[in-house]
Design an enzyme around this catalytic site. Structure first.
Site, PDB file in Angstrom:
ATOM      1  N   ARG A  82      23.695  43.609  30.661  1.00 24.05           N
ATOM      2  CA  ARG A  82      22.315  43.731  31.139  1.00 24.05           C
ATOM      3  C   ARG A  82      22.265  43.776  32.662  1.00 24.05           C
ATOM      4  O   ARG A  82      21.435  44.475  33.246  1.00 24.05           O
ATOM      5  CB  ARG A  82      21.469  42.572  30.582  1.00 24.05           C
ATOM      6  CG  ARG A  82      19.982  42.769  30.819  1.00 24.05           C
ATOM      7  CD  ARG A  82      19.147  41.773  30.021  1.00 24.05           C
ATOM      8  NE  ARG A  82      19.391  40.400  30.436  1.00 24.05           N
ATOM      9  CZ  ARG A  82      18.924  39.333  29.786  1.00 24.05           C
ATOM     10  NH1 ARG A  82      18.193  39.479  28.693  1.00 24.05           N
ATOM     11  NH2 ARG A  82      19.176  38.110  30.222  1.00 24.05           N
ATOM     12  N   LYS A 184      16.242  42.578  34.845  1.00 26.52           N
ATOM     13  CA  LYS A 184      16.085  41.206  35.325  1.00 26.52           C
ATOM     14  C   LYS A 184      16.213  41.218  36.843  1.00 26.52           C
ATOM     15  O   LYS A 184      17.288  41.007  37.404  1.00 26.52           O
ATOM     16  CB  LYS A 184      17.142  40.311  34.674  1.00 26.52           C
ATOM     17  CG  LYS A 184      16.683  38.872  34.550  1.00 26.52           C
ATOM     18  CD  LYS A 184      17.428  38.157  33.455  1.00 26.52           C
ATOM     19  CE  LYS A 184      17.193  36.676  33.508  1.00 26.52           C
ATOM     20  NZ  LYS A 184      15.805  36.254  33.310  1.00 26.52           N
ATOM     21  N   GLU A 220       5.184  40.202  26.712  1.00 22.24           N
ATOM     22  CA  GLU A 220       5.981  38.971  26.708  1.00 22.24           C
ATOM     23  C   GLU A 220       5.331  37.966  27.645  1.00 22.24           C
ATOM     24  O   GLU A 220       4.216  38.182  28.099  1.00 22.24           O
ATOM     25  CB  GLU A 220       7.427  39.278  27.104  1.00 22.24           C
ATOM     26  CG  GLU A 220       7.601  39.875  28.488  1.00 22.24           C
ATOM     27  CD  GLU A 220       9.077  40.029  28.888  1.00 22.24           C
ATOM     28  OE1 GLU A 220       9.912  39.249  28.419  1.00 22.24           O
ATOM     29  OE2 GLU A 220       9.367  40.927  29.680  1.00 22.24           O
TER      30      GLU A 220
HETATM   31  N1  PLP Z   1      11.817  37.727  29.200  1.00 22.29           N
HETATM   32  C1  PLP Z   1      11.874  37.367  30.482  1.00 22.29           C
HETATM   33  C2  PLP Z   1      10.860  37.908  31.408  1.00 22.29           C
HETATM   34  C3  PLP Z   1      12.882  36.484  30.914  1.00 22.29           C
HETATM   35  O1  PLP Z   1      12.940  36.107  32.186  1.00 22.29           O
HETATM   36  C4  PLP Z   1      13.817  36.006  29.988  1.00 22.29           C
HETATM   37  C5  PLP Z   1      14.896  35.118  30.413  1.00 22.29           C
HETATM   38  O2  PLP Z   1      16.008  35.505  30.623  1.00 22.29           O
HETATM   39  C6  PLP Z   1      13.714  36.414  28.658  1.00 22.29           C
HETATM   40  C7  PLP Z   1      12.709  37.275  28.298  1.00 22.29           C
HETATM   41  C8  PLP Z   1      14.687  35.954  27.634  1.00 22.29           C
HETATM   42  O3  PLP Z   1      15.907  36.616  27.751  1.00 22.29           O
HETATM   43  P1  PLP Z   1      17.258  35.943  27.289  1.00 22.29           P
HETATM   44  O4  PLP Z   1      17.071  35.567  25.866  1.00 22.29           O
HETATM   45  O5  PLP Z   1      18.268  37.008  27.461  1.00 22.29           O
HETATM   46  O6  PLP Z   1      17.467  34.766  28.154  1.00 22.29           O
HETATM   47  C1  COI Z   2      16.192  32.537  31.467  1.00 21.52           C
HETATM   48  O1  COI Z   2      15.748  32.170  30.389  1.00 21.52           O
HETATM   49  O2  COI Z   2      17.398  32.582  31.707  1.00 21.52           O
HETATM   50  C2  COI Z   2      15.321  32.977  32.540  1.00 21.52           C
HETATM   51  O3  COI Z   2      15.781  33.586  33.454  1.00 21.52           O
HETATM   52  C3  COI Z   2      13.912  32.630  32.478  1.00 21.52           C
HETATM   53  C4  COI Z   2      13.443  31.973  33.724  1.00 21.52           C
HETATM   54  C5  COI Z   2      11.972  31.867  33.582  1.00 21.52           C
HETATM   55  C6  COI Z   2      14.082  30.642  33.961  1.00 21.52           C
END
Ligand code: PLP
Ligand code: COI
Length: 340
Positions: A82, A184, A220
């Site tokens: 990612r 991200k 989201e």
């Molecule tokens: N959506 C956003 C905006 C996020 O910052 C995160 C955190 O990483 C997620 C979703 C969840 O992603 P992941 O499950 O890869 O941590």
């Molecule tokens: C994560 O879940 O890793 C994120 O980056 C979310 C953040 C709001 C702490």
């Protein structure tokens, strides 16, 4: 491994400086060999690309102590992949995926004393990130970059642990169609600051963002994807090009189908349909699975039948299975667990 003397069961989601971090620099078209350092500070030129035009991307993942006492990391290869997508979208150089995983492993190993013991509820949150370092004043990508990884022990992201959350339908948009919502990048989070401060001032835990083009579909929150459970026990999760492809959500879709035999729908979710669902939750690395009790849209309340005291039964099953896999209580699918 002797652990640090921290109050593991009571730590919040904050920054605790650990001993070592990984650094690699990109210059003249190549990454240097990189390595660990004690220095937690970054000194930058006043005109660094990251400071002027926010050229920065990051990742978030966790290391756990399993029931067997091993230190493990959950699916770091997907974070590496990612980050490649994020870097490309901001015209940054790619940090090679194998080197990303190696840097994360080195950082966790060097800070193993900060990986919370099994059963405390805490984990080591790992933050890889990359930013433009050389002076840039015209709007263009930097030529030099720094990639870093640090870890910090964390507890629950939302205060109150697993108490169901109250979410506000935001008046602000998070990401544009064809914009940067699927990567991200710090810029997406800068965009959400005013919305989250506003939501907190009004007594809400988080924001539900609608799609910016039509404001009719669920996207989201500021830091997690949505999960819904239908009255007949199906898992429904929004699909959109402008949300972050959550690794937790992708893992849960697999767990729901393959471990729990559930039907799963990944599709557009009209906000108008939300009142029909039995359960709602947020999923992400930081959020794990956090139950949602109530969503408020300009005074109109949607209260899920799971209530405001406990996780709904299906959400709980998903939570127990995922955390069971992460903590070594349940056998993981091949390749999901990286032992440090
Ligand atoms: N959506 C956003 C905006 C996020 O910052 C995160 C955190 O990483 C997620 C979703 C969840 O992603 P992941 O499950 O890869 O941590
Ligand atoms: C994560 O879940 O890793 C994120 O980056 C979310 C953040 C709001 C702490």
């Amino acid at each position: 491994m002797e652990k640090k003397n921290l109050d593991w069961s009571n730590i919040g989601f904050g920054y605790v400086q650990t001993d070592k971090r990984y650094v690699s620099n990109f210059k003249d078209g190549a990454w240097d060999e990189g390595g660990l350092t004690d220095d937690a500070n970054v000194v930058l030129n006043e005109c660094a690309g990251v400071l002027q035009y926010a050229q920065t991307v990051f990742e978030g993942m966790k290391a756990y102590t399993t029931e067997q006492g091993k230190t493990v990391i959950f699916r770091p290869d997907l974070n590496a992949e990612r980050m490649v997508q994020s870097a490309k979208r901001l015209e940054m150089p790619v940090f090679p995926e194998d080197r990303f995983v190696d840097a994360v492993v080195q950082t966790v190993k060097a800070n193993e004393a900060y990986v919370p013991p099994y059963g405390t509820g805490a984990t080591l949150y790992i933050r890889p990130y990359m930013f433009g370092t050389n002076p840039v004043i015209g709007v263009k990508p930097a030529d030099e970059y720094q990639f870093r990884v640090f870890g910090t022990p964390v507890g629950p992201y939302f205060k109150g642990g697993v108490k169901p959350l109250t979410i506000k339908v935001s008046d602000f948009d998070r990401a544009a169609p064809h914009g940067s919502g699927h990567i991200k990048a710090g810029l997406n989070y800068a965009m959400s600051m005013h919305a989250i401060v506003t939501a907190h001032q009004e007594g809400f835990d988080e924001n539900l963002y609608l799609d910016a083009a039509t404001r009719t579909n669920v996207e989201e929150t500021g830091g997690a994807n949505f999960l819904f459970v239908t009255k007949d026990g199906k898992l429904v999760t929004p699909k959109s090009n402008s949300i972050l492809p959550s690794i937790t959500r992708r893992s849960l879709v697999y767990v729901a189908k393959e471990y729990l035999g559930m039907e799963v729908e990944e599709r557009t979710v009209p906000f108008a349909e939300v009142k029909e669902f039995a359960e709602c939750g947020l999923c992400g690395t930081a959020a794990v699975i956090s139950p949602v009790g109530k969503i408020v849209d300009h005074g109109n309340e949607i209260c899920f039948s799971s209530g405001m005291t406990d996780m709904g039964p299906v959400t709980k099953k998903l939570y127990d299975t995922l955390t069971g896999i992460q903590m070594g209580r349940i056998e993981a699918p091949k390749g999901w667990i990286k032992v440090v």
